[in-house]
Design an enzyme around this catalytic site. Sequence first.
Site, mmCIF file in Angstrom:
data_model
loop_
_atom_site.group_PDB
_atom_site.id
_atom_site.type_symbol
_atom_site.label_atom_id
_atom_site.label_comp_id
_atom_site.label_asym_id
_atom_site.label_seq_id
_atom_site.Cartn_x
_atom_site.Cartn_y
_atom_site.Cartn_z
ATOM 1 N N HIS A 278 19.948 -35.813 75.639
ATOM 2 C CA HIS A 278 20.936 -35.623 75.188
ATOM 3 C C HIS A 278 21.817 -34.669 75.502
ATOM 4 C CE1 HIS A 278 19.083 -33.070 72.132
ATOM 5 N NE2 HIS A 278 17.984 -33.722 72.502
ATOM 6 N N ASP B 92 16.782 -27.820 74.885
ATOM 7 C CA ASP B 92 16.777 -28.524 74.608
ATOM 8 C C ASP B 92 18.561 -28.962 73.961
ATOM 9 O OD1 ASP B 92 17.211 -30.568 72.265
ATOM 10 O OD2 ASP B 92 16.514 -29.125 70.597
ATOM 11 N N GLU C 48 21.553 -36.715 68.738
ATOM 12 C CA GLU C 48 20.495 -36.694 68.601
ATOM 13 C C GLU C 48 20.010 -35.840 67.926
ATOM 14 O OE1 GLU C 48 16.119 -35.774 69.364
ATOM 15 O OE2 GLU C 48 18.180 -34.714 69.149
ATOM 16 N N GLU C 49 20.599 -34.495 67.624
ATOM 17 C CA GLU C 49 20.250 -34.147 66.393
ATOM 18 C C GLU C 49 20.087 -34.101 65.277
ATOM 19 O OE1 GLU C 49 18.401 -31.929 67.331
ATOM 20 O OE2 GLU C 49 18.318 -30.558 69.367
ATOM 21 N N ASP D 88 13.480 -34.853 76.579
ATOM 22 C CA ASP D 88 14.176 -34.023 75.557
ATOM 23 C C ASP D 88 12.469 -32.890 75.089
ATOM 24 O OD1 ASP D 88 15.450 -32.932 73.195
ATOM 25 O OD2 ASP D 88 15.102 -34.925 72.081
ATOM 26 N N HIS E 48 16.176 -24.534 68.928
ATOM 27 C CA HIS E 48 17.192 -24.452 67.753
ATOM 28 C C HIS E 48 17.327 -22.971 67.276
ATOM 29 C CE1 HIS E 48 16.406 -28.822 66.179
ATOM 30 N NE2 HIS E 48 16.696 -28.680 67.657
#
Length: 470
Positions: free
Chosen positions: A289, A301, A335-336, A363, A433
């Site tokens: 993604h 990520d 995606e997130e 991922d 994140h």
Amino acid sequence: MKLLYLIALICLFPQSEENPLSSDNAGPQRSFEDIKREIAGYSDVAKKIIDLAIHGKAQNRSYERLAFFVDTFGPRLSGSRNLELAIQYMHKVLKEDGLENVHLEPAKIPHWERGEESAMMTKPRNYSIALLGLGGSIGTPPEGITAEVLVVTSFDDLQKKAQEAHGKIIVYNQQFVSYGETVLYRVRGAVEAAKVGAKASLIKSITPFSIHSPHTGIQEYQSDVPKIPTACISVEDAEMMSRMSSRGTKIVVTLKMGAKTYPDADSFNTVAEIVGSMYPEQVVLVSGHLDSWDVGQGAMDDGGGAFISWEALLLIKDLGLRPKRTLRLLLWTGEEQGGIGAEQYYKMHKENISNFDMVMESDEGTFMPTGLAFTGSDKARDIMKEIMKLLKPINVTDVFENGEGTDINYWIHDGIPAASLRDDLTRYFWFHHSQGDTMTVQDPIQMNLCAALWTVVSYVIADMDEKIPM
């Protein structure tokens, strides 16, 4: 993200014991020994892919392209201009690479912005708390929320202290067990706190290691429970307030969050292909993604996963190979926020579900690869074990359970075989994140190895005489 949404998807898409979809191309059934011999015949091709990716002119290409990408566009939050500029750039360079059927497929994705945010401890002393608002959180009033803190160690502990919780800011100081288990505090923390009358919730970041850096992520409100502001704070600050509380110290915090949710934004999933030579309608999908959270650079990520998927098509093209089936690159958007872009793509293409031979998603980082995670039938797993033997030159041959991914789970629950890259996750959740998800985390040699694995597996599956059995 994939661990978080797997449970929900299982509930949404219960699998039947029998799958009506045909798994093989027309023709007589072959013995497993025949299949093993066919796969072994790809040894020379696999070595060429590995050599090109690790030692040849493609060495470090995915790393260097990723560095340019994340340095140019930065973090790519759903609904942001950064993300859409990044998508348009990828559309342009995929065409320049000479890949086929390069196009964008529209999707509507959430648009949330965190705005200015702060958390200031005012009692027992003035201290600025490190925090990141959680995706989808509401904001506070302009003057903020000032309230006493109640520290809890678990949801059970919150229930035991429910009588004390009204009007307070709940601080969760839960123990990190695993990401899959502990992330429930990030997802449900605000709802559980609101149920007992709290004004806001602050959750210890979901990480086993910290250097005072909070980690963001998605959270979920419940329609029948009042919405309260919610954010993650650093491990160090959560543990400090827990120690203070255990001594009987009164803690007061002023929380200010300018978070806002806007109407869904227009976005795109990005598609490119190498069209199959014999069965062009049949598809092996490789994916990652392009969106990320709004901190760091989104290099890990999921920049790395997206770029080794891109690299897989480039390596195959560089070698002048054309598999029997179409190899399709999908660079997902949204995606997130829960695989939003992938869900819309799945719905648009569901009528052709039987044409998907395998869906693959990377991922969970592109660190040192350890093997391939796979979801499918026992017969299919046996075939995957044979394919992974082709990776002996780089000593990465293991096949693990649970090949799920947030974006590919929709196909899995229709019975399509699926795989995800398995790599050394030791440091993944240190940076996940957070501001630490930057190019500094990435290693070119490890990315080369991941790209080699990803390419060998996807090419062989796309080129075998028969589809992977379901």
